[in-house]
Every structure is written in C-alpha cells, then in structure tokens.
Design a protein around this motif. Structure first.
Motif, short mmCIF file in Angstrom:
data_model
loop_
_atom_site.label_atom_id
_atom_site.label_comp_id
_atom_site.label_asym_id
_atom_site.label_seq_id
_atom_site.Cartn_x
_atom_site.Cartn_y
_atom_site.Cartn_z
N ALA A 113 63.68 20.65 -17.51
CA ALA A 113 62.72 21.34 -18.44
C ALA A 113 61.79 22.45 -18.19
O ALA A 113 61.45 22.37 -16.90
CB ALA A 113 62.00 20.12 -19.11
N THR A 114 61.53 23.56 -18.86
CA THR A 114 60.64 24.42 -18.54
C THR A 114 59.13 24.09 -18.66
O THR A 114 58.38 24.90 -18.03
CB THR A 114 60.96 25.76 -19.53
N THR A 115 58.76 22.91 -19.39
CA THR A 115 57.37 22.65 -19.53
C THR A 115 57.22 21.16 -19.13
O THR A 115 58.33 20.25 -19.52
CB THR A 115 56.76 23.13 -20.72
N PRO A 116 56.26 20.79 -18.89
CA PRO A 116 56.10 19.17 -18.43
C PRO A 116 55.87 18.50 -19.67
O PRO A 116 56.10 17.13 -19.75
CB PRO A 116 54.79 19.44 -17.59
N MET A 117 55.66 19.04 -20.97
CA MET A 117 55.30 18.22 -22.04
C MET A 117 55.86 19.20 -23.22
O MET A 117 55.63 20.50 -23.12
CB MET A 117 53.83 17.87 -22.48
N SER A 118 56.60 18.40 -24.35
CA SER A 118 56.90 19.23 -25.51
C SER A 118 55.79 19.81 -26.21
O SER A 118 54.76 19.04 -26.42
CB SER A 118 57.84 18.29 -26.32
N THR A 119 55.93 20.76 -26.66
CA THR A 119 54.87 21.42 -27.90
C THR A 119 54.55 20.64 -29.06
O THR A 119 53.47 20.68 -29.61
CB THR A 119 54.86 22.98 -28.09
N ASN A 120 55.58 19.99 -29.41
CA ASN A 120 55.26 19.02 -30.42
C ASN A 120 55.05 17.50 -30.48
O ASN A 120 55.38 16.79 -31.06
CB ASN A 120 56.70 19.43 -31.56
N CYS A 121 54.87 17.36 -29.11
CA CYS A 121 54.55 15.95 -28.68
C CYS A 121 53.23 15.36 -29.03
O CYS A 121 52.12 15.84 -28.70
CB CYS A 121 55.06 15.77 -27.04
N TYR A 122 53.05 14.18 -29.46
CA TYR A 122 51.97 13.62 -29.90
C TYR A 122 51.89 12.29 -29.51
O TYR A 122 52.78 11.35 -29.77
CB TYR A 122 51.74 13.57 -31.57
N LEU A 123 51.11 11.83 -28.36
CA LEU A 123 51.22 10.45 -27.86
C LEU A 123 49.78 9.66 -28.35
O LEU A 123 48.94 10.21 -28.51
CB LEU A 123 50.97 10.40 -26.40
N ASP A 124 50.24 8.44 -28.93
CA ASP A 124 49.02 7.73 -29.26
C ASP A 124 49.69 6.21 -28.90
O ASP A 124 50.59 6.08 -28.14
CB ASP A 124 48.79 7.73 -30.74
N GLY A 125 49.13 4.98 -29.39
CA GLY A 125 49.15 3.80 -28.82
C GLY A 125 50.69 3.44 -29.17
O GLY A 125 50.99 2.36 -28.57
N ASP A 126 51.07 3.84 -30.24
CA ASP A 126 52.57 3.72 -30.74
C ASP A 126 52.69 2.07 -30.91
O ASP A 126 53.62 1.52 -30.13
CB ASP A 126 53.66 4.14 -29.78
N GLU A 127 51.84 1.52 -31.64
CA GLU A 127 51.84 -0.11 -31.76
C GLU A 127 53.16 -0.56 -32.08
O GLU A 127 53.44 -1.61 -31.66
CB GLU A 127 50.56 -0.25 -32.95
N ALA A 128 53.80 0.08 -33.01
CA ALA A 128 55.10 -0.33 -33.59
C ALA A 128 56.33 -0.13 -32.60
O ALA A 128 57.58 -0.60 -32.83
CB ALA A 128 55.38 0.13 -34.97
N GLY A 129 56.10 0.64 -31.74
CA GLY A 129 57.37 1.03 -30.79
C GLY A 129 57.95 0.12 -30.00
O GLY A 129 57.04 -0.90 -29.54
N PRO A 130 59.10 0.15 -29.57
CA PRO A 130 59.59 -0.71 -28.46
C PRO A 130 58.73 -0.75 -27.12
O PRO A 130 58.48 0.33 -26.57
CB PRO A 130 60.92 -0.43 -28.49
N GLU A 131 58.44 -1.79 -26.48
CA GLU A 131 57.82 -1.83 -25.27
C GLU A 131 58.85 -1.76 -24.21
O GLU A 131 60.04 -1.83 -24.37
CB GLU A 131 57.15 -3.37 -25.16
N VAL A 132 58.25 -1.15 -22.80
CA VAL A 132 59.09 -0.96 -21.74
C VAL A 132 58.43 -1.80 -20.58
O VAL A 132 57.25 -2.39 -20.88
CB VAL A 132 59.23 0.58 -21.50
N ASP A 133 59.32 -1.66 -19.39
CA ASP A 133 58.72 -2.42 -18.39
C ASP A 133 57.40 -1.91 -17.75
O ASP A 133 57.45 -0.71 -17.21
CB ASP A 133 59.89 -2.57 -17.22
N GLN A 134 56.34 -2.72 -17.86
CA GLN A 134 55.33 -2.10 -17.39
C GLN A 134 54.98 -1.93 -15.88
O GLN A 134 54.38 -0.96 -15.81
CB GLN A 134 54.01 -3.34 -17.98
#
Length: 183
Positions: free
Chosen positions: A87-108
C-alpha cells in the motif's frame, strides 16, 4: 542513555542489559571510556556497530543510516503478510476508527502482539506513528475493523522495508567517532 559533555564535545553511552554502544564527537573521549570500562569490567570488542536491538546501522563518512528492514520482514512473515500487495499509505483516507461495538471481535493477544511490533518499528519509520497509536487505543477489545487497519499498516510496510532514518553529518566538527560496540 548516559550523556557526558566535556567542553564542546559529548560522549553518548547506551546500555541495554549486557550490551553497550557509545559514540563521541571526540576520539579521545571514546578512548578514555574504553580504558575506564576495561579497568572495571571484562569485555570483548565486537567491531563497528551494525545491528543493535533490531536496528540496522550503516555508517559512512557522510552520516549514519538506521533502519529495521530485517525486523519489518520478520513481522510481515509472523503475521502472514509477506505475500501481500504493498500500500502507498499506512492508512486509507476514508478510514474512520471507533469502538465498533457491533463488529466481530478478534484475538486480543494476537492484536496486542501486532501493535507492540508496530510500535517498535516507529523507531525508524516515524510516519506510521499516528496510525499505530490510533489502532493501539483498541487493544482492550479489538474488532475486525481494527485488525483491518493494522493490516493496512503491514501492507504499507511491505513497500517501505528499506526505508529508515538518515542522520547526515553537517560539519567536520560534528562528525562522530563510532568505535566498536561491547558485549
């Protein structure tokens, strides 16, 4: 890290467990340090600094280049991303990160390991600092969206493994005498 100033010269000494690296703007300060250490401790000379705590160091008359390309490639392999597309950048320009309460959990544990590895890479790749710290906020309950953001950082690293920091010597007065390291 220890710093000693003598007039306009300085000697820097970095100690980590049983490894010592040092450098000075004056060769005499290095010689005095070596003599003092040899009188007090049994040590062996390992040669000019080239690798220390995952940092690769290349020295020349023009300056010092510090990178973590080996460590970076090891991380890509560890997290099974060595075959990913860069990838040319470390983060997408349209990326928004929040707590994402409803999202599927991953291995902590795996997520925290990835964040720790990425934080260590910021020593020589400072342009990933913001996005790594942003992703680090979600270590207590990481979701798939957070893992996706960290994988984007890995994709960026895939294309920048040879990048690092170039510390250029400005004047003869500031050239460093980098003697061998100790173990």
């Amino acid at each position: 890290m220890f710093i000693k100033k003598v007039d306009s010269d300085v000697i820097l000494v970095q100690i980590y467990v049983d490894d010592i690296i040092f450098g000075s703007s004056n060769a005499k300060l290095c010689e005095d340090f070596v003599k003092a250490m040899q009188e007090e401790f049994e040590m062996s000379m390992m040669g000019e600094l080239s690798f220390f705590l995952g940092l690769q160091v290349k020295q020349s008359k023009e300056g010092i280049f510090v990178c973590q390309s080996k460590y970076c490639n090891d991380i890509l392999k560890k997290f099974e991303m060595e075959a990913c597309k860069a990838a040319t950048t470390p983060m997408s320009t349209n990326c928004y990160l929040d707590g994402d309460e409803a999202g599927p959990e991953v291995d902590q544990t795996k997520y925290r390991g990835l964040i720790g590895s990425l934080l260590y890479l910021t020593a020589s790749i400072p342009d990933i600092m913001f996005v790594v710290c942003l992703c680090a906020q979600f270590q207590s309950c990481p979701k798939e969206s957070h893992l996706k953001a960290t994988k984007r950082i890995l994709k960026y690293l895939k294309g920048t493994t040879s990048m690092g920091l170039w510390l250029q010597t400005r004047q003869e007065k500031y050239k460093w005498n980098m003697p061998p390291t100790w173990i």
